[in-house]
Every structure is written in structure tokens, then in C-alpha cells.
Motif scaffolding. Structure first.
Motif, PDB file in Angstrom:
ATOM      1  N   LEU A 183       0.832  -1.204   0.000  1.00 38.10           N
ATOM      2  CA  LEU A 183       0.000   0.000   0.000  1.00 38.10           C
ATOM      3  C   LEU A 183       0.864   1.250   0.000  1.00 38.10           C
ATOM      4  O   LEU A 183       0.572   2.223  -0.716  1.00 38.10           O
ATOM      5  N   ILE A 184       1.939   1.253   0.777  1.00 40.17           N
ATOM      6  CA  ILE A 184       2.816   2.424   0.825  1.00 40.17           C
ATOM      7  C   ILE A 184       3.512   2.628  -0.518  1.00 40.17           C
ATOM      8  O   ILE A 184       3.585   3.752  -1.037  1.00 40.17           O
ATOM      9  N   ASP A 191       2.520   1.587  -3.443  1.00 41.67           N
ATOM     10  CA  ASP A 191       1.515   1.980  -4.441  1.00 41.67           C
ATOM     11  C   ASP A 191       1.182   3.459  -4.336  1.00 41.67           C
ATOM     12  O   ASP A 191       0.929   4.125  -5.346  1.00 41.67           O
ATOM     13  N   ARG A 192       1.171   3.979  -3.118  1.00 37.91           N
ATOM     14  CA  ARG A 192       0.935   5.421  -2.960  1.00 37.91           C
ATOM     15  C   ARG A 192       2.091   6.221  -3.526  1.00 37.91           C
ATOM     16  O   ARG A 192       1.892   7.281  -4.135  1.00 37.91           O
ATOM     17  N   GLN A 193       3.321   5.731  -3.339  1.00 35.93           N
ATOM     18  CA  GLN A 193       4.474   6.454  -3.855  1.00 35.93           C
ATOM     19  C   GLN A 193       4.527   6.414  -5.378  1.00 35.93           C
ATOM     20  O   GLN A 193       4.929   7.386  -6.017  1.00 35.93           O
ATOM     21  N   VAL A 225      -2.210   4.268  -6.307  1.00 35.19           N
ATOM     22  CA  VAL A 225      -3.374   4.554  -5.468  1.00 35.19           C
ATOM     23  C   VAL A 225      -4.120   5.765  -6.007  1.00 35.19           C
ATOM     24  O   VAL A 225      -5.365   5.801  -5.984  1.00 35.19           O
ATOM     25  N   ARG A 226      -3.408   6.755  -6.530  1.00 37.17           N
ATOM     26  CA  ARG A 226      -4.076   7.927  -7.097  1.00 37.17           C
ATOM     27  C   ARG A 226      -4.938   7.535  -8.292  1.00 37.17           C
ATOM     28  O   ARG A 226      -6.031   8.076  -8.502  1.00 37.17           O
ATOM     29  N   ARG A 263     -13.527   5.565  -1.077  1.00 36.31           N
ATOM     30  CA  ARG A 263     -12.167   5.210  -0.660  1.00 36.31           C
ATOM     31  C   ARG A 263     -12.129   4.027   0.297  1.00 36.31           C
ATOM     32  O   ARG A 263     -11.294   3.131   0.145  1.00 36.31           O
ATOM     33  N   VAL A 282      -1.381   3.179   6.562  1.00 33.00           N
ATOM     34  CA  VAL A 282      -2.059   4.425   6.184  1.00 33.00           C
ATOM     35  C   VAL A 282      -1.527   5.624   6.963  1.00 33.00           C
ATOM     36  O   VAL A 282      -1.827   6.771   6.607  1.00 33.00           O
ATOM     37  N   ASP A 290       4.483   7.116   5.397  1.00 30.01           N
ATOM     38  CA  ASP A 290       4.713   7.513   4.011  1.00 30.01           C
ATOM     39  C   ASP A 290       5.857   6.751   3.357  1.00 30.01           C
ATOM     40  O   ASP A 290       5.965   6.752   2.130  1.00 30.01           O
ATOM     41  N   PHE A 340      -7.855   6.479   5.709  1.00 29.69           N
ATOM     42  CA  PHE A 340      -7.627   6.412   4.269  1.00 29.69           C
ATOM     43  C   PHE A 340      -8.661   7.233   3.519  1.00 29.69           C
ATOM     44  O   PHE A 340      -8.398   7.708   2.403  1.00 29.69           O
ATOM     45  N   GLU A 342      -6.025  13.649   0.784  1.00 30.44           N
ATOM     46  CA  GLU A 342      -4.605  13.946   1.037  1.00 30.44           C
ATOM     47  C   GLU A 342      -4.253  15.360   0.568  1.00 30.44           C
ATOM     48  O   GLU A 342      -4.829  15.862  -0.373  1.00 30.44           O
TER      49      GLU A 342
END
Length: 296
Positions: free
Chosen positions: A112-113, A115-117, A121-122, A131, A192, A195, A292, A296
Motif C-alpha cells: 500500500l505504501i 503503491d501510494r508512492q 493509489v491515485r 475510498r 495508512v 509515508d 484512508f 490527502e
């Protein structure tokens, strides 16, 4: 001829503005269907990843098997069966199952982390679903993958002297699924709030080893100091190991091993332990979904 007047409720808004849907009436079922399809897509993605990486999956099972057959086989000759209610490998088996489901559950948080980077996730957030639904699908996929990997080790019950009893295998599978859900939810709760995956790995390195040692999966905690036994009683992994161990004791009474969780000398029923484990997972997932769901 004059045009008919608009209703009072529409007088302040342009005629071409779409009506706001509140999720009630006939729109409720399609909206729920979209949410379920999103969960199914995320679970399907995790299953495809599992099927596409058989070597990686096999390597993740090597360490638990080494613990079971090398550590368990070596210590079995040193530890009398009478002190554990059976052979040491039988005693160790629930702890090995816990190790097996723990790794893929933790990897859900790391993924998950990352994928956000990477921006994945966006892209997911552009889907017309809530969400929290995306987080629920991620948790469901991680739970299923962890349970599948744990089910592979269930084929080895005969090698440690346990019978291939269908009811025994079924109860162990249910216990692993419950434990996998709780661990996945806790991993997402941590993910969540962070970062960077490096911080996530560092925290896990500090926390997971004490939790495993105090789970009762490798040795009885009854001889530890009182403060350590109190920590074990508050350890969610101890409840998972206890549920698995008592599933074995219910079907194979002569292999009943001492349990880990005691409240002032009272042993809670297995259904209560399972309920507490499920409650911890649900509360963790609800908090993670709330966090979540914040923009953001």
C-alpha cells in the motif's frame, strides 16, 4: 404563450445540472454493485499476483517449513512430550501457521505504501467508488492470499503426527483466515499512517519479534515473569495461536497442548478468543478506512 414556471425547488439551480444522488431508492443497488465489483477486482488482482509468482510464494514457505522440521525436529528430542501434551512439532505447528500467514499479511501494508508512492493509489481513487471500499478490497485480497499460503502447510499435518481429519483441517483453515484478517487489518492501519516503506519495515522489525516470542507459538509462556504473561494476554498473535492450538485439541485430545491466554488464571473459551480477534481486526480496519478516506 408563456413557458411553464419551474418548481420552487429548481428555481435556484440551472435546468441542466444533474440531480444529487443520495444513494437511496433505485440508485442504491447499482451503487452497491459498483462497490462489490471494486472489491472483487482488487481481490482478483492479488490472486493473479499470487499465481504469477510461484517461486516467490514457494520461498515464503521455506522459512516456516525449516522451523517446523529442523527446529521442531531438533528440539523434539530434548523436550519431553509430557510437558507439552504431545510432540514438540505438534506444539510448534500453530506457531508455524502463524508465521506463514503473517508474512503476506504484512506485505499488504508495504505494498500500500509503495503503491501510494508510485501513483497507483491515485489512479485507483479515480474509480467511482468510495475510498474505504478500496481499502476493504485490499484487506480482503491480503486475507485470502495469506490463507491460501497457510493452507499449503495444512498438507503437512500427517508429517507431524496429526490425522488428515476434514473437520480438523476446516477449523484450522477458518482459524487461519480469522488470524490473517486481523493481521492484514493491523498492517493496513500502520501503513495508512506512514509515508515510507523503510519506516514501516523498521517498526515491524522492532514489534514483530517480541509479538512472536510472546505468542506462545514456540514455547509456553507460563514460566515467564508476570509482566511478560500480561503482555502475552494482550498480544493479538497469542489469541491467533491459541485458537489454532485449541482447534487441534478439540479433534485430537491426546495432543492437547497448554494454552497461552489466561486472564487471572481463567482460560477464556475459544469462541470468546475468536470474537476478540475478529473485533480487533474490524476496529483496526474501520480506523484505517477512516484515515484512508481523508483527502490527502
Amino acid at each position: 404563450m408563456t413557458a411553464p414556471a419551474l418548481p420552487a425547488s429548481d428555481a435556484s439551480s440551472p435546468p441542466d445540472r444533474p440531480a444529487v444522488r443520495d444513494g437511496s431508492g433505485p440508485d442504491r443497488v447499482p451503487r452497491l454493485w459498483h462497490e462489490l465489483r471494486a472489491v472483487h477486482a482488487l481481490v482478483h488482482r492479488d490472486l493473479l499476483r499470487l499465481a504469477a509468482q510461484p517461486v516467490h510464494t514457494g520461498l515464503m514457505l521455506v522459512q516456516p517449513m525449516l522451523y517446523l522440521f529442523i527446529l521442531g525436529g531438533g528440539l523434539a528430542a530434548l523436550i519431553p512430550n509430557s510437558s507439552l501434551g504431545g510432540g514438540y512439532q505438534t506444539y510448534l505447528f500453530p506457531g508455524v501457521l502463524m508465521m506463514t500467514v503473517q508474512t503476506p499479511a504484512i506485505m499488504v501494508g508495504i505494498r500500500l505504501i509503495t503503491d501510494r508512492q508510485s501513483g497507483y493509489v491515485r489512479e485507483l481513487l479515480m474509480a467511482p467508488v468510495r475510498r474505504p471500499t478500496l481499502l476493504l478490497g485490499t484487506c480482503a485480497g491480503g486475507t485470502l492470499v495469506a490463507t491460501v499460503q497457510g493452507a499449503v502447510l495444512l498438507t503437512l499435518v500427517g508429517a507431524i503426527g496429526l490425522p488428515y481429519d476434514p473437520l480438523l483441517l476446516l477449523t484450522l483453515l477458518v482459524g487461519m483466515m480469522l488470524t490473517s484478517f486481523t493481521l492484514t487489518a493491523l498492517a493496513l492501519t500502520l501503513a495508512v499512517t506512514l509515508d515510507r516503506p523503510e519506516v514501516f519495515n523498521m517498526l515491524l522489525g522492532l514489534v514483530m519479534m517480541p509479538l512472536l516470542l510472546l505468542s506462545g507459538g514456540f514455547f509456553p509462556v507460563g514460566n515467564l515473569p508476570g509482566w511478560a504473561q500480561a503482555l502475552a494476554a494482550a498480544n493479538p498473535l497469542a489469541y491467533g495461536v491459541d485458537v489454532l492450538r485449541r482447534c487441534i485439541a478439540a479433534r485430537v485430545p491426546d495432543r492437547a497442548a497448554p494454552t497461552t491466554v489466561e486472564w487471572s488464571g481463567w482460560q477464556p473459551p475459544v469462541l470468546l478468543e475468536g470474537t476478540l480477534l475478529l473485533t480487533v481486526g474490524i476496529l483496526a480496519l474501520l480506523w484505517a478506512a477512516h484515515r484512508f478516506g481523508r483527502p490527502e
